[in-house]
Write a protein that holds these residues in place. Structure first.
Motif, PDB file in Angstrom:
ATOM      1  N   ASP A 106       0.807  -1.221   0.000  1.00 13.02           N
ATOM      2  CA  ASP A 106       0.000   0.000   0.000  1.00 13.02           C
ATOM      3  C   ASP A 106       0.839   1.270   0.000  1.00 13.02           C
ATOM      4  O   ASP A 106       0.458   2.275  -0.602  1.00 13.02           O
ATOM      5  N   ILE A 107       2.003   1.216   0.635  1.00 13.45           N
ATOM      6  CA  ILE A 107       2.825   2.424   0.762  1.00 13.45           C
ATOM      7  C   ILE A 107       3.626   2.761  -0.483  1.00 13.45           C
ATOM      8  O   ILE A 107       4.377   3.728  -0.490  1.00 13.45           O
ATOM      9  N   LYS A 108       3.463   1.992  -1.557  1.00 10.93           N
ATOM     10  CA  LYS A 108       4.249   2.263  -2.765  1.00 10.93           C
ATOM     11  C   LYS A 108       4.021   3.679  -3.291  1.00 10.93           C
ATOM     12  O   LYS A 108       4.895   4.268  -3.927  1.00 10.93           O
ATOM     13  N   VAL A 109       2.833   4.242  -3.023  1.00  9.96           N
ATOM     14  CA  VAL A 109       2.512   5.575  -3.537  1.00  9.96           C
ATOM     15  C   VAL A 109       3.435   6.650  -2.978  1.00  9.96           C
ATOM     16  O   VAL A 109       3.589   7.724  -3.570  1.00  9.96           O
ATOM     17  N   TRP A 314      -3.275  14.020  -0.439  1.00 15.54           N
ATOM     18  CA  TRP A 314      -2.820  13.219   0.700  1.00 15.54           C
ATOM     19  C   TRP A 314      -4.015  12.570   1.407  1.00 15.54           C
ATOM     20  O   TRP A 314      -3.956  11.394   1.774  1.00 15.54           O
ATOM     21  N   ASP A 315      -5.062  13.340   1.623  1.00 14.03           N
ATOM     22  CA  ASP A 315      -6.221  12.826   2.342  1.00 14.03           C
ATOM     23  C   ASP A 315      -6.873  11.667   1.586  1.00 14.03           C
ATOM     24  O   ASP A 315      -7.368  10.718   2.202  1.00 14.03           O
ATOM     25  N   LYS A 319      -7.073   7.356   2.841  1.00 14.97           N
ATOM     26  CA  LYS A 319      -8.269   6.514   2.898  1.00 14.97           C
ATOM     27  C   LYS A 319      -8.027   5.109   2.361  1.00 14.97           C
ATOM     28  O   LYS A 319      -8.867   4.219   2.547  1.00 14.97           O
ATOM     29  N   GLN A 320      -6.891   4.893   1.714  1.00 15.61           N
ATOM     30  CA  GLN A 320      -6.644   3.614   1.051  1.00 15.61           C
ATOM     31  C   GLN A 320      -6.305   2.488   2.019  1.00 15.61           C
ATOM     32  O   GLN A 320      -6.557   1.320   1.737  1.00 15.61           O
ATOM     33  N   SER A 321      -5.694   2.806   3.156  1.00 16.43           N
ATOM     34  CA  SER A 321      -5.358   1.777   4.144  1.00 16.43           C
ATOM     35  C   SER A 321      -4.983   2.441   5.462  1.00 16.43           C
ATOM     36  O   SER A 321      -4.649   3.636   5.499  1.00 16.43           O
ATOM     37  N   ARG A 323      -2.333   1.830   7.133  1.00 19.97           N
ATOM     38  CA  ARG A 323      -0.908   2.139   7.090  1.00 19.97           C
ATOM     39  C   ARG A 323      -0.657   3.421   6.311  1.00 19.97           C
ATOM     40  O   ARG A 323       0.187   4.245   6.701  1.00 19.97           O
ATOM     41  N   ASN A 324      -1.371   3.608   5.210  1.00 23.22           N
ATOM     42  CA  ASN A 324      -1.230   4.856   4.468  1.00 23.22           C
ATOM     43  C   ASN A 324      -1.674   6.047   5.299  1.00 23.22           C
ATOM     44  O   ASN A 324      -1.069   7.123   5.253  1.00 23.22           O
ATOM     45  N   ALA A 325      -2.743   5.846   6.075  1.00 28.14           N
ATOM     46  CA  ALA A 325      -3.223   6.926   6.954  1.00 28.14           C
ATOM     47  C   ALA A 325      -2.156   7.279   7.988  1.00 28.14           C
ATOM     48  O   ALA A 325      -1.968   8.460   8.326  1.00 28.14           O
ATOM     49  N   LYS A 326      -1.446   6.269   8.465  1.00 28.06           N
ATOM     50  CA  LYS A 326      -0.385   6.498   9.438  1.00 28.06           C
ATOM     51  C   LYS A 326       0.762   7.307   8.821  1.00 28.06           C
ATOM     52  O   LYS A 326       1.294   8.229   9.445  1.00 28.06           O
ATOM     53  N   VAL A 327       1.109   6.976   7.571  1.00 34.40           N
ATOM     54  CA  VAL A 327       2.180   7.713   6.879  1.00 34.40           C
ATOM     55  C   VAL A 327       1.761   9.154   6.645  1.00 34.40           C
ATOM     56  O   VAL A 327       2.547  10.089   6.865  1.00 34.40           O
ATOM     57  N   VAL A 328       0.529   9.360   6.199  1.00 33.47           N
ATOM     58  CA  VAL A 328       0.051  10.719   5.946  1.00 33.47           C
ATOM     59  C   VAL A 328       0.059  11.542   7.231  1.00 33.47           C
ATOM     60  O   VAL A 328       0.433  12.723   7.230  1.00 33.47           O
TER      61      VAL A 328
END
Length: 348
Positions: A106-109, A314-315, A319-321, A323-328
């Motif tokens: 998921d964090i590839k973005v 970013w927002d 919403k995608q996961s 873990r992504n929310a944690k990175v944002v």
């Protein structure tokens, strides 16, 4: 291409088939020397600057116990297939960003140029070492059979074009070779992202298949010779530092003795350090008059709207996961600290 065809033939790969593990052992029985194949995202000219020094240093310091063979962009497998080939053991290690090599995480973005995640190159290692991104990356890749080893910063992301860009309106209809996530973000400004092999970029510019590249800063444009096929360089950027990493097949990494693992970590760190000053100094010198490209700029007030759109982007990514929310959240917390710290951390 000859090397690639030979490699694929020897590996028993077909174009439509998934990569398979090579029959050749990774550890030679007669002398126990470990041999790795590492492919970088970078083309031949750029690889000499961004990865060759650390590979050469490791090979010398390893004193015959281990050798890393370096391959450049698309030489063995296409960049978009790097992750799959490494995961399967077809190649042993990779230097790339998560986005370009199509990592199934998921964090590839956030790899490559995540819009406005960094203002300066030093932001990238700070986020990984002091704000927790290293642990998140290690966790994500541990779930898919790949060992994430180390992240670092490269150059900023600017537009290099054959027509002057002086306003956001000039981006309308511009066919641009760029990174997947950056391209998705830029579409809202009329940019048309185009995917081509890295080495085809100069010809694509000359034939008009693409109108611009948003792939690098001016140092890279000059080093790889793209300054011969573009005329203008936009000083505004959508990211201050490309985020890339070194990776290895998890099983191959476990085969490496601890002292050689540590040696490779030291060499990766030396690579990150070298790029920090090579790009930082190169960008400044070339923009100050050392380049044959004409510099153009979009007014700061107009470009500020692009940055504001990035935060909305970013927002959506958050919403995608979880873990992504944690990175944002980490990115937002970091931005707040930098803004509060003021100059020289952030201006305006």
């Amino acid at each position: 291409m000859t090397n690639r065809r030979s490699f694929l033939k020897n590996a028993g790969l077909a174009a439509a088939a998934a990569p398979v593990v090579l029959a050749a052992p990774h550890v030679k029985a007669q002398d126990k020397k470990i041999t790795w194949r590492l492919q970088t995202y970078a083309g031949a000219a750029l690889a000499e600057e961004v990865v060759r020094p650390c590979v050469d240093a490791f090979n010398k310091a390893a004193n015959g116990q281990m050798v890393i063979e370096l391959y450049t962009a698309d030489q063995l497998v296409p960049t978009g297939e790097l992750f799959r080939a490494m995961q399967a053991g077809t190649i042993d290690a990779v230097q790339s960003d998560d986005d370009s090599m199509n990592s199934p995480v998921d964090i590839k973005v956030f790899g490559g140029y995540f819009p406005f995640a960094s203002r300066y190159s030093l932001d990238v290692p700070t986020l990984f070492h002091k704000y927790g991104l290293a642990e998140i990356w290690d966790e994500a890749y541990g779930e898919v059979g790949v060992k994430w080893l180390s992240a670092g910063a490269w150059d900023p992301c600017n537009f290099s074009t054959n027509k002057p860009i002086k306003s956001l309106a000039d981006l309308q209809g511009l066919r641009v070779f760029t990174f997947p996530t950056a391209g998705k973000f830029l579409e809202q400004f009329g940019v048309i992202p185009v995917t081509i092999p890295y080495e085809d970029t100069p010809v694509a510019m000359q034939t008009g298949e693409i109108d611009a590249v948003a792939w690098s800063g001016i140092t890279e444009v000059t080093t790889v010779g793209w300054d011969s096929v573009v005329k203008y360089f936009l000083t505004n950027n959508i990211s201050g530092g490309w985020c890339g990493s070194f990776f290895a097949n998890a099983d191959r990494w476990k085969e490496v003795p601890e002292h050689l693992q540590q040696l490779w970590r030291v060499c990766m760190d030396s690579s990150h350090y070298r790029r920090l000053h090579w790009y930082w100094g190169g960008e400044a010198a070339l923009r100050a008059g050392g380049s044959k490209l004409e510099l153009t700029s979009i007014p700061d007030a107009e470009w500020k709207t692009v940055e504001e759109k990035a935060f909305a982007f970013w927002d959506e990514i958050a919403k995608q996961s979880e873990r992504n929310a944690k990175v944002v959240k980490i990115l937002k917390d970091y931005q707040a600290v930098m803004q509060k710290a003021g100059q020289p951390y952030r201006y305006g």
